[in-house]
Design a protein around this motif. Structure first.
Motif, short mmCIF file in Angstrom:
data_model
loop_
_atom_site.label_atom_id
_atom_site.label_comp_id
_atom_site.label_asym_id
_atom_site.label_seq_id
_atom_site.Cartn_x
_atom_site.Cartn_y
_atom_site.Cartn_z
N MET A 1 -5.13 -2.25 0.93
CA MET A 1 -6.04 -1.16 1.25
C MET A 1 -7.43 -1.49 0.73
O MET A 1 -7.58 -2.02 -0.37
N ASN A 2 -8.43 -1.15 1.50
CA ASN A 2 -9.81 -1.34 1.10
C ASN A 2 -10.32 -0.03 0.49
O ASN A 2 -10.85 0.83 1.19
N TRP A 3 -10.16 0.11 -0.83
CA TRP A 3 -10.50 1.36 -1.49
C TRP A 3 -11.99 1.68 -1.38
O TRP A 3 -12.40 2.83 -1.48
N GLU A 53 -4.85 8.96 2.62
CA GLU A 53 -5.50 7.66 2.47
C GLU A 53 -6.46 7.65 1.28
O GLU A 53 -6.51 6.67 0.53
N ARG A 56 -4.37 7.33 -1.84
CA ARG A 56 -3.91 5.95 -2.03
C ARG A 56 -5.05 5.07 -2.52
O ARG A 56 -4.86 4.17 -3.33
N ALA A 57 -6.26 5.34 -2.04
CA ALA A 57 -7.43 4.57 -2.48
C ALA A 57 -7.68 4.75 -3.97
O ALA A 57 -8.10 3.80 -4.65
#
Length: 81
Positions: A1-3, A53, A56-57
């Motif tokens: 993931m691209n936080w 999302e 999750r970030a």
């Protein structure tokens, strides 16, 4: 993931604490909610500007900080027991 798509830091928002973009909800605040036993459903219900999302970030951001050793605090062994 691209936080980085979800988390940012701005010195004009909460003194530069990392927050979920578009909110004043800090990573620290969300981690404290989860540490207190809140579920993802409870967080999303109470903070409708968040998404699964973005949550999750928060964890991806924290994991990267830990990997980069940005959050370590040393606790003497005698205090940790």
């Amino acid at each position: 993931m691209n936080w980085q798509n979800y988390i940012h830091s701005d010195p004009n928002i909460l003194i530069g604490k990392p927050v979920v973009k578009g909110t004043r909800i800090s990573v620290e605040f969300l981690l404290n909610l989860f540490a207190s036993g809140w579920s993802e459903a409870e967080v999303l219900e109470n903070y409708p500007s968040l998404t699964s999302e973005s949550i999750r970030a928060v964890f991806a951001f924290t994991a990267e900080c830990m990997r980069d050793e940005l959050l370590y605090t040393t606790i003497p062994f005698s205090e940790a027991s």
